[in-house]
Design an enzyme around this catalytic site. Structure first.
Site, PDB file in Angstrom:
ATOM      1  CG  ASP A 245      12.342 -14.256  29.314  1.00 41.68           C
ATOM      2  OD1 ASP A 245      12.565 -14.009  28.111  1.00 41.68           O
ATOM      3  OD2 ASP A 245      11.252 -14.054  29.858  1.00 41.68           O
TER       4      ASP A 245
ATOM      5  CD  GLU B  14      10.128 -17.392  29.876  1.00 39.84           C
ATOM      6  OE1 GLU B  14       9.503 -16.857  30.799  1.00 39.84           O
ATOM      7  OE2 GLU B  14      11.374 -17.447  29.830  1.00 39.84           O
TER       8      GLU B  14
ATOM      9  CE1 TYR C   9      12.875 -11.488  31.034  1.00 39.87           C
ATOM     10  CE2 TYR C   9      14.593 -11.389  32.699  1.00 39.87           C
ATOM     11  CZ  TYR C   9      13.446 -11.962  32.193  1.00 39.87           C
ATOM     12  OH  TYR C   9      12.855 -13.008  32.856  1.00 39.87           O
TER      13      TYR C   9
END
Length: 814
Positions: A152, A34, A370
Site C-alpha cells: 500500500d 502487503e 484504498y
C-alpha cells in the site's frame, strides 16, 4: 515457462514445489505485496490467470512469466500480454503487514529489574516477527535480479516494503529495488501500475518517517507504561497502559466527561405561538398551522415571559409584518476521506475498528479504493464514467443510469487535496448476497456517497416571517425541499422540512391559535461518539488516518473507556487526572502534534530521524523529571482509584464490609466480603469482561447487580448471586425447554461403549470457600466453586441475559 492454468492443490495433496530458479537466460523479478490476498489478486491479473501456486515452507508464492513492463493501452494477446523489454520469471509473495518489529533486548524484559527511565536512551533492536516469511525472502534472494515493492502506498506501506527489502539485501546484497503505486486492486489500475512510467524508486524518506514514529511510540509507551504500572503496583495482565497518542485521546474523553458532571442546568423560558391560516391554494374549511418563537428567544426569568402571554392573551389574530423568501442550492457532500467515512459509518452503529477492517477487505478484494486517505478531491486521472459503468451490474443500476444521463459529470470537492490516494470510491461491482450484511453495509455507503458527489445540487426554499400579536414579535422560520438532487442517492442525511404557507404577504392576518410559556433547561455537552472523536483527533493532529481508529479500540481493550458512546471508566478517569496533576505534558495534545509535524518533515526531507528522536528524548526526560518528583502522590491516587474499581458495594450478609473483586490462587475472579474471615460471604463472578456496579441491587435476593462489559457483545445486567435460591428471581435466566431427541445413526458397540464411558457424569460438588492469599484486610477467601454439571446452560429469554456472560458490543457512535 509453459503457460498453464493455475489451480490449488486438491485436499490431501502436496502443493506444487516452488520454482527455485528461472529458465536459463531469463531474469527473475520478485513482486512484494502487503498481504497474501493482495498477492493472489496481483498475480492473477498480471499473469492473466496463468500463475502457478507454490510454497516455500508454509508461505505461499505465485509464479509466472511476463514482460518487464506492460504496454499502456494495449490489448491482450493470446500468448501473453503486450509488453516492453525482456521477458522475466516473476514471483509474487504476500507479507502479513510488518514482518519486523522494534523491541528492547531481552535483558529489559523483567519490569521490576529495570528503571523505566533508562529505556529512553536505550536503542531498540529489530526482531523478526514473521519468521516464515523472512526465511522465504532469504531463500528467494540469491536467484533475484530485481525487486518491485507493491505494498500500500503510504508511510506504513513504504516501511513494510523496506523491511522486506532489508531482509533480501541482508541475504544477497545489491539487488535493484523499484516501487509501483496504485489506489485500487482493479484490473485496469494494476495493469497501468506495471507500465514503465508508473514504476519508480522506493521513497526512503517516507519509510523512515514511519519507522521514526515506531521508535518514538515505543519509547514513550514502554517507559511511561512501566513507570505508571510499577508505581501503582499493577503488573501482569492488569498493567496500566500510557501512550503518546492514546493518553491525549483519553484526556479528550475525560475532559468532556468532567464538563458533563460539572454541568448545572440553568432554567429558561420560551414563549411559543401557534398560528393558522387558510391552505394555499384556499380550500373550503381547510386550515394549516405553523409555529413561531418570540423574538426574545430565551427569557432568563419567568416573569417577562408570562407578561408576553398576558399581553397577547385573547388576541384573535396577528399581522404578518415582514416576509422574506429565498431559494438556495443544497450542495452535495464532498468525497469520502478516511475521517469522513468513519464519521458516517459510526453514525450508522458500526464501530470504527470494525468498519476499517471491513473496508480493508473490500479494498484487497477489489471492490473499493484504498480506504486510508486524506484526499477529498477526485484527481483528473480518475475515470468517473468508467466506475459508473461498472456499477451497472449492482442493485444501484437505476441510480447509476440517472447519473450517467447528465450532460456532464461535475463532482463535488472537499477542502483537502493530496496526491497519495484519491478519495474512497467504489472500484468494482459487488453482489450483496456474496458480500454479507456488514460488508455490504460499508460498500453501499461508499457507493451512495460516490453517486451523491456526482449528482446535481438540490434546491431548498427558506422562508422567514414576522408575525406581530398585540405588538409582540414572533419569528417564523421554515424550509422546504423543492428538488431532491443528491439526496435521492444518499439517504443518510435526512432533510427535516418545516413548511410555512407560501401565499402569506406583508399585512395579511393570521389566526392566533395559542400563545404559551414553556419552561426549559440548558443541557450538558454531548459525549463524543466514535466518529466525532476521530474528527476531533484529526483537528488536533492526534495520530494519523491509519491509526486513529486503532487508538480508540485500544482504549476499549484496556478498559479505560466503556459503553457504546465512549465513556471513561473509573480507572481511565483516575489515570488522566493523575497525569494532568503531576505530568500534564503527557495528556496534552500539543506535544503529540509537534511530533506529528516532525514526522511530516522527515517524509519531506526537511529533518532527519536522529533530529526527531533526540527531540523526543528531550521531551520524555522532562516528563520523567515531573513524574519522579511526585511518585508518592501518583501512587496514592492510582491505588485509591484501583481500590474503588474493585468494590461492588455493601456486603448483603453482614452489612458492615464491602464486597471486593478478588483473584483466587488459580487466577479465577470472585467477590468476597472485606471482613473475611469474620464474614465468609462470597460469590463467583463472570470471568470475562469489565464489571460495573449498578445503583440498585437484586430486588429479591439483595445481592449487588453488575453490568458485564466484554468486547464483541452488548453489555448485560446480572445479579452476582449465581446461587440465588429464589426461583422467580428476575435476574436469573429461565430454564431451557427440553430439546427433541435427535435420531442418530447406529454405531459399533465398541465406539458406543467408549463414548458412554467418556461421558459418564459426576455427582455435583459444592465446596465451601477455603482460605487463600492474604489481602489488605487479612486472608482472602478462595473463589467458591460452582456446581459442576454436564447440563447445558439455560437459554436466554427476550428479557433475561444469557447464563454464559456475554460482553460489550462494538462501541459505536450514537
Amino acid at each position: 515457462m509453459p503457460r498453464k492454468k493455475s489451480s490449488a492443490a486438491a485436499p490431501g495433496e502436496q502443493p506444487p514445489a516452488p520454482i527455485p530458479h528461472p529458465a536459463p537466460g531469463m531474469e527473475h523479478r520478485l513482486i512484494i505485496a502487503e498481504k497474501n490476498n493482495a498477492a493472489v489478486r496481483l498475480a492473477l491479473i498480471l499473469s492473466d490467470g496463468t500463475m502457478r501456486r507454490a510454497r516455500i515452507g508454509p508461505v505461499p508464492i505465485y509464479q509466472f512469466e511476463g514482460p518487464e513492463f506492460l504496454a499502456k493501452d494495449q490489448p491482450d494477446q493470446q500468448e501473453g500480454r503486450v509488453g516492453t523489454g525482456r521477458r522475466m520469471a516473476i514471483t509474487v509473495i504476500g507479507l502479513r503487514g510488518h514482518i519486523m518489529a522494534l523491541d528492547y533486548p531481552d535483558r529489559f524484559n523483567v519490569w521490576k529489574d529495570v528503571d523505566p527511565r533508562s529505556l529512553i536512551d536505550e536503542p531498540p533492536i529489530k526482531k523478526a516477527e514473521a519468521t516464515a516469511i523472512v526465511a522465504a525472502l532469504q531463500e528467494l534472494a540469491p536467484s533475484l535480479d530485481e525487486v518491485v515493492v507493491a505494498t500500500d502506498f503510504d508511510r506504513e506501506g513504504e516501511l513494510i516494503g523496506l523491511e522486506a527489502v532489508e531482509v533480501i539485501h541482508g541475504a544477497h546484497g545489491g539487488i535493484p529495488v523499484r516501487r509501483t503505486r496504485f489506489s485500487s486492486l482493479t484490473r485496469g489500475e494494476i495493469l497501468e501500475a506495471f507500465c514503465k512510467e508508473r514504476i519508480v524508486d522506493l521513497d526512503h524518506n517516507l519509510a523512515l518517517s514511519a519507522e521514526t514514529r515506531q521508535r518514538v511510540d515505543l519509547v514513550w509507551g514502554a517507559t511511561l507504561t512501566r513507570y505508571i504500572s510499577l508505581t501503582s503496583e499493577q503488573l501482569g495482565a492488569d498493567f496500566l497502559s500510557v501512550g503518546r497518542v492514546q493518553s491525549p485521546t483519553l484526556a479528550l474523553i475525560v475532559d468532556r466527561e468532567r464538563e458533563i458532571r460539572a454541568f448545572v442546568p440553568v432554567p429558561y423560558w420560551e414563549v411559543n405561538g401557534t398560528f393558522g391560516t387558510h391552505a394555499d391554494p384556499p380550500r373550503t374549511n381547510e386550515q394549516v398551522t405553523f409555529p413561531g418563537l418570540h423574538r426574545s428567544g430565551r427569557f432568563p426569568e419567568e416573569a417577562p415571559a408570562t407578561a408576553v402571554v398576558r399581553t397577547t392573551s385573547g388576541a384573535p389574530t396577528g399581522t404578518v409584518v415582514s416576509v422574506s423568501r429565498e431559494e438556495r442550492k443544497d450542495f452535495p457532500p464532498s468525497p469520502f476521506n478516511t475521517t469522513a467515512f468513519l464519521a458516517a459509518i459510526t453514525a450508522m452503529g458500526m464501530s470504527a475498528a470494525r468498519a476499517m477492517a471491513i473496508a480493508e477487505n473490500l479494498y484487497t478484494s477489489g471492490y473499493i479504493s484504498y480506504p486510508r486517505t486524506d484526499n477529498t478531491v477526485y484527481p483528473r486521472t480518475l475515470s468517473l464514467r468508467t466506475i459508473l459503468e461498472s456499477l451497472r451490474a449492482t442493485p444501484f443500476a437505476s441510480e447509476v443510469e440517472q447519473i450517467l444521463a447528465q450532460d456532464q459529470l461535475r463532482p463535488s470537492r472537499g477542502k483537502r487535496q493530496t496526491t497519495d490516494h484519491p478519495p474512497i470510491h467504489p472500484s468494482a461491482a459487488a453482489d450483496p448476497k456474496k458480500l454479507g450484511k456488514e460488508p455490504w453495509k460499508v460498500y453501499e455507503l461508499v457507493v451512495r456517497r460516490f453517486l451523491a458527489t456526482l449528482a446535481p445540487a438540490g434546491l431548498v426554499r427558506a422562508t422567514k416571517l414576522t408575525v406581530s400579536v398585540e405588538g409582540e414579535p414572533f419569528d417564523v422560520e421554515g424550509k422546504e425541499l423543492l428538488a431532491e438532487g443528491w439526496r435521492a442517492y444518499y439517504p443518510y442525511f435526512p432533510f427535516h422540512a418545516a413548511p410555512v404557507p407560501t401565499h402569506l404577504q406583508e399585512g395579511d392576518a393570521v389566526t392566533v391559535l395559542a400563545v404559551q410559556v414553556d419552561r426549559k433547561e440548558t443541557e450538558p455537552p454531548r459525549r463524543y461518539g466514535q466518529g466525532s472523536l476521530i474528527q476531533e483527533m484529526e483537528r488536533l493532529e492526534l495520530g494519523t488516518k491509519a491509526t486513529r481508529h486503532e487508538i480508540l479500540q485500544k482504549l476499549y481493550q484496556r478498559n479505560f473507556v466503556s459503553n457504546r458512546i465512549p465513556e471513561p471508566t473509573t480507572m481511565g478517569f483516575a489515570l488522566i487526572e493523575t497525569l494532568e496533576h503531576h505530568a500534564p505534558l503527557i495528556a496534552a495534545p500539543q506535544m503529540t502534534a509537534t511530533l506529528e509535524e516532525d514526522m511530516e518533515a522527515i517524509a519531506e526531507g526537511r529533518k532527519t530521524p536522529n533530529e526527531v528522536l533526540e527531540e523526543s528524548r528531550t521531551m520524555l526526560h522532562q516528563v520523567f523529571d515531573q513524574l519522579q518528583e511526585h511518585t508518592e502522590g501518583i501512587a496514592a491516587e492510582l491505588k485509591a482509584a484501583l481500590k474503588e474499581k474493585e468494590q461492588l458495594g455493601e456486603c448483603p450478609k453482614c452489612h458492615q464490609g464491602q464486597l471486593l473483586v478478588r483473584r483466587s490462587r488459580r487466577g479465577k475472579r470472585f467477590a468476597s466480603c472485606s471482613r473475611y474471615p469474620e464474614c465468609d460471604q462470597s460469590y463467583p463472578l463472570p470471568q470475562r469482561g469489565k464489571l460495573a456496579l449498578e445503583d440498585v441491587g437484586c430486588a429479591l435476593c439483595a445481592a449487588p447487580k453488575v453490568k458485564v462489559i466484554t468486547a464483541g457483545r452488548p453489555p448485560w445486567l446480572t445479579c452476582v448471586n449465581f446461587r440465588c435460591e429464589v426461583p422467580e428471581c428476575p435476574e436469573r435466566p429461565p430454564p431451557k425447554a427440553p430439546k427433541e431427541p435427535k435420531v442418530k445413526k447406529a454405531k459399533s458397540k465398541r465406539k458406543s461403549a467408549a463414548r458412554k464411558k467418556g461421558a459418564r457424569k459426576k455427582e455435583p460438588v459444592t465446596e465451601e470457600p477455603a482460605a487463600g492469599p492474604t489481602g489488605p484486610g487479612g486472608p482472602v477467601p478462595a473463589a467458591p466453586k460452582r456446581p459442576r454439571s454436564r447440563a447445558r446452560a439455560p437459554a436466554p429469554s427476550p428479557t433475561s441475559p444469557p447464563s454464559t456472560p456475554p460482553g460489550v458490543g462494538d462501541p459505536a457512535h450514537s
